[in-house]
Motif scaffolding. Structure first.
Motif, PDB file in Angstrom:
ATOM      1  N   VAL A 182      -4.697   2.666  15.954  1.00  0.00           N
ATOM      2  CA  VAL A 182      -5.451   1.636  15.229  1.00  0.00           C
ATOM      3  C   VAL A 182      -5.310   0.274  15.909  1.00  0.00           C
ATOM      4  O   VAL A 182      -5.687  -0.754  15.353  1.00  0.00           O
ATOM      5  CB  VAL A 182      -5.035   1.542  13.737  1.00  0.00           C
ATOM      6  CG1 VAL A 182      -5.457   2.774  12.988  1.00  0.00           C
ATOM      7  CG2 VAL A 182      -3.535   1.295  13.587  1.00  0.00           C
TER       8      VAL A 182
ATOM      9  N   GLN B  27      -5.473   2.750   8.500  1.00  0.00           N
ATOM     10  CA  GLN B  27      -6.798   2.127   8.491  1.00  0.00           C
ATOM     11  C   GLN B  27      -7.217   1.798   7.063  1.00  0.00           C
ATOM     12  O   GLN B  27      -7.830   0.750   6.809  1.00  0.00           O
ATOM     13  CB  GLN B  27      -7.824   3.061   9.138  1.00  0.00           C
ATOM     14  CG  GLN B  27      -9.178   2.411   9.354  1.00  0.00           C
ATOM     15  CD  GLN B  27      -9.104   1.177  10.231  1.00  0.00           C
ATOM     16  OE1 GLN B  27      -8.667   1.253  11.381  1.00  0.00           O
ATOM     17  NE2 GLN B  27      -9.520   0.022   9.704  1.00  0.00           N
ATOM     18  N   GLU B  28      -6.874   2.674   6.110  1.00  0.00           N
ATOM     19  CA  GLU B  28      -7.156   2.394   4.704  1.00  0.00           C
ATOM     20  C   GLU B  28      -6.414   1.139   4.243  1.00  0.00           C
ATOM     21  O   GLU B  28      -6.971   0.298   3.521  1.00  0.00           O
ATOM     22  CB  GLU B  28      -6.743   3.578   3.824  1.00  0.00           C
ATOM     23  CG  GLU B  28      -7.656   4.781   3.908  1.00  0.00           C
ATOM     24  CD  GLU B  28      -7.184   5.906   2.992  1.00  0.00           C
ATOM     25  OE1 GLU B  28      -6.205   5.702   2.232  1.00  0.00           O
ATOM     26  OE2 GLU B  28      -7.788   6.993   3.036  1.00  0.00           O
TER      27      GLU B  28
ATOM     28  N   TYR C 113       0.867  -1.182   0.000  1.00  0.00           N
ATOM     29  CA  TYR C 113       0.000   0.000   0.000  1.00  0.00           C
ATOM     30  C   TYR C 113       0.900   1.226   0.000  1.00  0.00           C
ATOM     31  O   TYR C 113       1.874   1.301   0.759  1.00  0.00           O
ATOM     32  CB  TYR C 113      -0.892  -0.009   1.247  1.00  0.00           C
ATOM     33  CG  TYR C 113      -1.668   1.264   1.497  1.00  0.00           C
ATOM     34  CD1 TYR C 113      -2.934   1.454   0.959  1.00  0.00           C
ATOM     35  CD2 TYR C 113      -1.137   2.284   2.297  1.00  0.00           C
ATOM     36  CE1 TYR C 113      -3.661   2.617   1.205  1.00  0.00           C
ATOM     37  CE2 TYR C 113      -1.842   3.446   2.554  1.00  0.00           C
ATOM     38  CZ  TYR C 113      -3.108   3.607   2.005  1.00  0.00           C
ATOM     39  OH  TYR C 113      -3.810   4.756   2.248  1.00  0.00           O
TER      40      TYR C 113
ATOM     41  N   THR D 153      -5.140   7.396   9.602  1.00  0.00           N
ATOM     42  CA  THR D 153      -6.165   7.207   8.572  1.00  0.00           C
ATOM     43  C   THR D 153      -5.635   6.352   7.431  1.00  0.00           C
ATOM     44  O   THR D 153      -6.329   5.467   6.921  1.00  0.00           O
ATOM     45  CB  THR D 153      -6.628   8.576   8.029  1.00  0.00           C
ATOM     46  OG1 THR D 153      -7.142   9.364   9.110  1.00  0.00           O
ATOM     47  CG2 THR D 153      -7.706   8.403   6.968  1.00  0.00           C
TER      48      THR D 153
ATOM     49  N   GLY E  43      -7.942  -6.367   4.138  1.00  0.00           N
ATOM     50  CA  GLY E  43      -9.010  -7.239   4.625  1.00  0.00           C
ATOM     51  C   GLY E  43      -8.786  -7.746   6.032  1.00  0.00           C
ATOM     52  O   GLY E  43      -9.672  -8.365   6.624  1.00  0.00           O
ATOM     53  N   GLU E  44      -7.601  -7.484   6.585  1.00  0.00           N
ATOM     54  CA  GLU E  44      -7.312  -7.861   7.972  1.00  0.00           C
ATOM     55  C   GLU E  44      -6.109  -7.066   8.457  1.00  0.00           C
ATOM     56  O   GLU E  44      -5.265  -6.646   7.662  1.00  0.00           O
ATOM     57  CB  GLU E  44      -7.048  -9.359   8.105  1.00  0.00           C
ATOM     58  CG  GLU E  44      -5.823  -9.843   7.342  1.00  0.00           C
ATOM     59  CD  GLU E  44      -5.558 -11.320   7.558  1.00  0.00           C
ATOM     60  OE1 GLU E  44      -6.312 -11.961   8.309  1.00  0.00           O
ATOM     61  OE2 GLU E  44      -4.580 -11.826   6.977  1.00  0.00           O
ATOM     62  N   ALA E  45      -6.035  -6.897   9.759  1.00  0.00           N
ATOM     63  CA  ALA E  45      -4.916  -6.161  10.349  1.00  0.00           C
ATOM     64  C   ALA E  45      -3.746  -7.105  10.602  1.00  0.00           C
ATOM     65  O   ALA E  45      -3.940  -8.302  10.830  1.00  0.00           O
ATOM     66  CB  ALA E  45      -5.353  -5.509  11.655  1.00  0.00           C
TER      67      ALA E  45
ATOM     68  N   ILE F  98      -5.431  -1.358   6.154  1.00  0.00           N
ATOM     69  CA  ILE F  98      -6.070  -2.510   6.796  1.00  0.00           C
ATOM     70  C   ILE F  98      -7.346  -2.897   6.056  1.00  0.00           C
ATOM     71  O   ILE F  98      -7.613  -4.080   5.795  1.00  0.00           O
ATOM     72  CB  ILE F  98      -6.362  -2.203   8.281  1.00  0.00           C
ATOM     73  CG1 ILE F  98      -5.049  -2.074   9.058  1.00  0.00           C
ATOM     74  CG2 ILE F  98      -7.247  -3.284   8.897  1.00  0.00           C
ATOM     75  CD1 ILE F  98      -5.223  -1.523  10.460  1.00  0.00           C
ATOM     76  N   ASP F  99      -8.137  -1.886   5.692  1.00  0.00           N
ATOM     77  CA  ASP F  99      -9.375  -2.150   4.954  1.00  0.00           C
ATOM     78  C   ASP F  99      -9.080  -2.785   3.597  1.00  0.00           C
ATOM     79  O   ASP F  99      -9.779  -3.712   3.168  1.00  0.00           O
ATOM     80  CB  ASP F  99     -10.160  -0.851   4.755  1.00  0.00           C
ATOM     81  CG  ASP F  99     -10.680  -0.275   6.073  1.00  0.00           C
ATOM     82  OD1 ASP F  99     -10.722  -1.022   7.067  1.00  0.00           O
ATOM     83  OD2 ASP F  99     -11.020   0.928   6.086  1.00  0.00           O
ATOM     84  N   LYS F 100      -8.033  -2.302   2.940  1.00  0.00           N
ATOM     85  CA  LYS F 100      -7.657  -2.849   1.642  1.00  0.00           C
ATOM     86  C   LYS F 100      -7.156  -4.282   1.765  1.00  0.00           C
ATOM     87  O   LYS F 100      -7.473  -5.146   0.931  1.00  0.00           O
ATOM     88  CB  LYS F 100      -6.574  -1.973   1.003  1.00  0.00           C
ATOM     89  CG  LYS F 100      -6.137  -2.434  -0.388  1.00  0.00           C
ATOM     90  CD  LYS F 100      -5.055  -1.520  -0.964  1.00  0.00           C
ATOM     91  CE  LYS F 100      -4.574  -2.043  -2.325  1.00  0.00           C
ATOM     92  NZ  LYS F 100      -3.464  -1.196  -2.863  1.00  0.00           N
TER      93      LYS F 100
END
Length: 287
Positions: A94, A63-64, A44, A60, A70-72, A66-68
């Motif tokens: 986060v 978090q983007e 990313y 932020t 699909g898991e942290a 992590i969302d991309k």
């Protein structure tokens, strides 16, 4: 076990329309297995205006990511000490632990690739030096007495032999696909094996150190120095005999020929068929 991420948040050799440095966050997944396909690792990237460089913007962006993904991840590694407070705060916000580390193999290569191929294509690119990964040379500490191995030895394996690593019995450890280091199957990979009846606590202690590389150091005597974390280092062994000195020089020569790739193994004794600990490492200064 979840994934581990590597992160860099720093200015790039690019100026915006107001002649201010453009910043960027890079996030990538650390390989943990010799079988990992480099192209499958999560990545990313996002530019940040110089006016928004703070932990809130970075939180932020994380978090983007992590969302991309699909898991942290279970933790995040970073190498820039000057960004420690901001990165640590954003990660905490986060819910992620951040750990100083020079074990950033993918990030190191990605930064070099972007310096050569991506940033020069951007409007406002400024040529010249913009250092990516630079490893410090800290003063080494003595190992805790209880963790010193009773015996150790220089060894080497052909790179092709690491294909069987998933079948080895290993307690603690971490590895990466050798194709990341551009070594051929015929390359000899040097290493050091540590033998001790206290193999388990030694391997457990090493597993918490974020191992970076193991060097033959001649700055203050002749010794094996283990570099860990962002700045720490430890004296693994002092070199005294002429024979061991020759082996140590051969180890460094082989490490250079292998683009800095080497390994550390921990076993209970030389006859053991399993590893209490095994780490595949790369010295970026030789890569």
């Amino acid at each position: 076990m979840g994934s581990i991420w590597e992160i860099d948040f720093y200015s790039r050799p690019i100026l915006d329309e107001k002649q201010k440095k453009v910043w960027e966050v890079l996030v990538c997944e650390s390989p943990s297995d010799i079988r990992t396909k480099p192209e499958s690792l999560f990545r990313y990237a996002k530019y940040c205006p110089s006016t928004e460089v703070n932990s809130v913007w970075l939180r932020t962006a994380l978090q983007e990511a992590i969302d991309k993904a699909g898991e942290a991840p279970i933790k995040i590694r970073f190498f820039r000490r000057q960004m420690s407070n901001m990165i640590t705060k954003a990660c905490q916000d986060v819910g992620l632990p951040a750990q100083p580390s020079r074990r950033i193999l993918v990030l190191n290569q990605w930064l070099k690739q972007r310096m050569e191929e991506v940033y020069p294509q951007e409007p406002g690119y400024q040529g010249g030096t913009n250092p990516s990964v630079r490893l410090d040379s800290p003063l080494p500490q003595r190992l805790p007495d209880a963790l010193e191995g009773q015996q150790w030895a220089f060894v080497s394996l052909q790179a092709a032999e690491f294909a069987e690593m998933p079948d080895w019995e290993i307690g603690f450890g971490e590895a990466f696909p050798l194709e990341l280091a551009n070594v051929t199957p015929e390359t000899r990979i040097p290493g050091v094996l540590i033998f001790s009846p206290r193999a388990l606590p030694i391997a457990g202690w090493l597993s918490g150190l974020e191992l970076a590389c193991l060097n033959f150091d001649t700055k203050q005597g002749e010794r094996l120095v283990l570099e860990t974390g962002a700045t720490e280092s430890w004296i693994l062994a002092n070199i005294r005999s002429p024979q061991t000195l020759a082996e140590a020089k051969g180890y460094e020569k082989a490490k250079k020929a292998a683009n800095g790739v080497h390994f550390i193994g921990v076993q209970s004794d030389p006859q053991a068929e399993s590893f209490t600990g095994f780490w595949l490492l790369q010295d970026f200064n030789l890569a």
